[in-house]
Design a protein around this motif. Structure first.
Motif, PDB file in Angstrom:
ATOM      1  N   PHE A 348      -5.980  -9.351  -7.569  1.00  0.00           N
ATOM      2  CA  PHE A 348      -5.506  -8.775  -8.810  1.00  0.00           C
ATOM      3  C   PHE A 348      -4.359 -10.745  -8.181  1.00  0.00           C
ATOM      4  N   GLY A 349      -4.827 -11.332  -6.903  1.00  0.00           N
ATOM      5  CA  GLY A 349      -3.395 -12.312  -6.734  1.00  0.00           C
ATOM      6  C   GLY A 349      -2.402 -11.688  -6.172  1.00  0.00           C
ATOM      7  N   THR A 350      -1.517 -11.280  -6.213  1.00  0.00           N
ATOM      8  CA  THR A 350      -0.298 -10.356  -6.050  1.00  0.00           C
ATOM      9  C   THR A 350      -0.162  -9.239  -5.954  1.00  0.00           C
ATOM     10  N   THR A 351      -1.196  -8.230  -6.607  1.00  0.00           N
ATOM     11  CA  THR A 351      -1.598  -7.191  -6.018  1.00  0.00           C
ATOM     12  C   THR A 351      -3.417  -6.814  -5.145  1.00  0.00           C
ATOM     13  N   ILE A 352      -3.071  -6.316  -4.822  1.00  0.00           N
ATOM     14  CA  ILE A 352      -4.960  -5.916  -4.192  1.00  0.00           C
ATOM     15  C   ILE A 352      -5.215  -4.169  -4.145  1.00  0.00           C
ATOM     16  N   GLU A 353      -6.005  -4.059  -4.956  1.00  0.00           N
ATOM     17  CA  GLU A 353      -6.774  -2.803  -5.199  1.00  0.00           C
ATOM     18  C   GLU A 353      -7.179  -2.017  -3.781  1.00  0.00           C
ATOM     19  N   ILE A 354      -6.893  -0.602  -3.555  1.00  0.00           N
ATOM     20  CA  ILE A 354      -7.795  -0.100  -2.211  1.00  0.00           C
ATOM     21  C   ILE A 354      -8.769   0.951  -2.817  1.00  0.00           C
ATOM     22  N   ALA A 355     -10.105   0.988  -2.308  1.00  0.00           N
ATOM     23  CA  ALA A 355     -10.171   1.633  -2.739  1.00  0.00           C
ATOM     24  C   ALA A 355     -10.528   2.728  -1.813  1.00  0.00           C
ATOM     25  N   GLY A 356      -9.853   2.630  -0.809  1.00  0.00           N
ATOM     26  CA  GLY A 356      -9.763   3.819   0.900  1.00  0.00           C
ATOM     27  C   GLY A 356      -8.708   3.926   1.526  1.00  0.00           C
ATOM     28  N   GLY A 357      -8.560   4.471   2.451  1.00  0.00           N
ATOM     29  CA  GLY A 357      -7.572   4.365   3.238  1.00  0.00           C
ATOM     30  C   GLY A 357      -6.500   4.823   3.587  1.00  0.00           C
ATOM     31  N   VAL A 358      -5.659   4.441   2.633  1.00  0.00           N
ATOM     32  CA  VAL A 358      -4.774   5.237   2.644  1.00  0.00           C
ATOM     33  C   VAL A 358      -4.415   5.937   1.019  1.00  0.00           C
ATOM     34  N   SER A 359      -3.070   6.948   1.240  1.00  0.00           N
ATOM     35  CA  SER A 359      -3.103   8.293   0.210  1.00  0.00           C
ATOM     36  C   SER A 359      -1.900   7.280  -0.556  1.00  0.00           C
ATOM     37  N   ALA A 360      -1.474   8.191  -1.801  1.00  0.00           N
ATOM     38  CA  ALA A 360       0.065   7.553  -2.726  1.00  0.00           C
ATOM     39  C   ALA A 360       1.770   7.722  -1.766  1.00  0.00           C
ATOM     40  N   GLY A 361       1.189   9.077  -0.765  1.00  0.00           N
ATOM     41  CA  GLY A 361       2.500   9.278  -0.263  1.00  0.00           C
ATOM     42  C   GLY A 361       2.992   8.242   1.181  1.00  0.00           C
ATOM     43  N   ASP A 362       1.687   7.246   1.367  1.00  0.00           N
ATOM     44  CA  ASP A 362       1.967   6.985   2.905  1.00  0.00           C
ATOM     45  C   ASP A 362       3.087   5.646   2.640  1.00  0.00           C
ATOM     46  N   ARG A 363       3.390   5.527   3.931  1.00  0.00           N
ATOM     47  CA  ARG A 363       4.952   4.618   3.601  1.00  0.00           C
ATOM     48  C   ARG A 363       4.015   2.873   3.861  1.00  0.00           C
ATOM     49  N   VAL A 364       4.018   2.219   3.537  1.00  0.00           N
ATOM     50  CA  VAL A 364       3.277   0.940   4.262  1.00  0.00           C
ATOM     51  C   VAL A 364       4.103   0.270   4.333  1.00  0.00           C
TER      52      VAL A 364
END
Length: 391
Positions: A348-364
């Protein structure tokens, strides 16, 4: 006789002599500590700064749940269901034309006529040669019949008789060849009449009366389209190919027809991605009996997804793109980095959709360094206002 004065006062005690020495030593010690203490403090601060700088400071962010519109909208090319370029098969001069652009025609309707004087002469010559071959065959048959009777009385030789019989076979073949040439030229002559191959509308006329036409030039004289049904072609990006299936119903919109949405149905796909664009060519069928949609128009097709609209996304600057594929750096409670490979969805330009590999609680890690490796130790910095900081 002189008198000596004798000092009878008591001698100074040892206690009185040590006090000044003690005071002097205390002053010297104070001066020493006053000069050394700032240096010790500076060295301690330097060691602390060195240790702090040796551990990278990072900003963390958690994958944000986002709800996007379920489905995908793609640009589309609208083509007629059938179209044909009318090209002459014969050489000659246009005698007359009967239709012009915008004319609706039926299958087999006459479009134009071509005058072919040279072809007419070739056909007349071929017919004469066919008649000559027929006459020669009749003569050969009668001669063969007489020779067969004469050979019975030994009037003629067997060799001569066989030659006459073979002349009949040769004449038959010659006649068939002459007749085939006549049929070929007659069929070619039929192309003097240009007719519509199917029902449709004439969109192009490139010829006028008296113009020379040539079979070898392959020049288009008329263009005919059939637009009661339309073919709509879209190119589906690789991440979205799973939502497109044969028989699926989609929605077509066309600029200039505001507020109108047309039903489109997937009839076939290419079955393979184009290597240059990584897209799947998809064909849809749209009913257009009213003629509202013009062939050659630009449109948009929306495919509705059958899945959920809940997705995770990360800022585009949270990713590392390496030979192993896209990765992110995840930090645990002890500040230790773990590199994880992720599957990307839509960009989406500034953001990228994630199909797998991380969860909502991970600190990236946001803006990870290219030198970041698995197992590195980091310190968490204050969150930046560019994104939602991880707890």
């Amino acid at each position: 006789m002189s008198q000596e004065t004798i000092d009878l006062s008591p001698p100074p005690s040892r206690r009185s002599l040590g006090l000044p020495a003690f005071l002097g030593g205390a002053i010297l010690a104070g001066l020493f500590f006053a000069g050394a203490l700032p240096r010790w403090r500076a060295q301690a601060a330097l060691r602390a700064d060195t240790e702090e700088l040796s551990v990278p400071r990072v900003t963390l962010i958690s994958p944000a749940p986002t709800r996007r519109e379920v489905g995908i909208t793609l640009p589309a090319e609208i083509r007629p269901w059938q179209e044909a370029s009318i090209i002459p098969r014969v050489t000659g001069y246009l005698k007359r034309w009967h239709v012009d652009i915008g004319t609706k025609v039926e299958a087999g309707q006459l479009l134009a006529e071509i005058d072919t004087p040279e072809l007419d002469q070739e056909l007349g010559r071929a017919r004469a040669l066919s008649a000559e071959a027929d006459s020669r065959l009749e003569l050969a048959r009668s001669s063969a019949a007489r020779w067969k009777e004469l050979v019975k009385n030994a009037t003629v030789s067997q060799q001569e008789t066989e030659e006459k019989v073979n002349a009949v076979a040769t004449g038959t073949s010659a006649l068939e060849a002459a007749r085939a040439e006549v049929r070929r030229l007659e069929e070619l002559q039929s192309f003097r009449r240009l007719v519509a191959p199917f029902e449709g509308v004439v969109t192009v006329r490139r010829i006028d009366v008296g113009d020379m036409v040539s079979a070898s030039a392959q020049k288009e004289l008329f263009h005919l389209v059939q637009s009661k049904d339309l073919r709509v072609f879209v190119r589906v990006p690789q991440p979205s190919t799973s939502i497109v299936t044969n028989g699926q119903v989609a929605t077509l919109t066309v600029p200039g027809l505001a507020g109108r949405a047309f039903r489109a149905q997937v009839v076939r796909t290419a079955g393979a991605l184009e290597s240059s664009s990584r897209t799947l060519l998809t064909e849809l069928k749209v009913e257009n009996s009213s003629g509202e949609i013009l062939p050659g128009s630009y449109g948009q097709v929306r495919f509705e997804s059958r899945g959920s609209g809940e997705h995770l996304s990360l800022p585009a600057n949270a990713f590392l793109f390496r030979a192993e594929g896209p990765q992110v750096g995840v930090v645990d409670a002890q500040g230790k980095v773990s590199l994880r490979s992720v599957q990307l969805g839509r960009d989406f330009g500034t953001t990228i959709e994630i199909a797998g590999g991380v969860s909502a609680g991970d600190r990236v890690i946001l803006n990870p360094s290219d030198s970041l490796v698995d197992g590195s130790q980091v310190r968490v910095a204050e969150p930046t206002p560019s994104g939602k900081a991880a707890p």
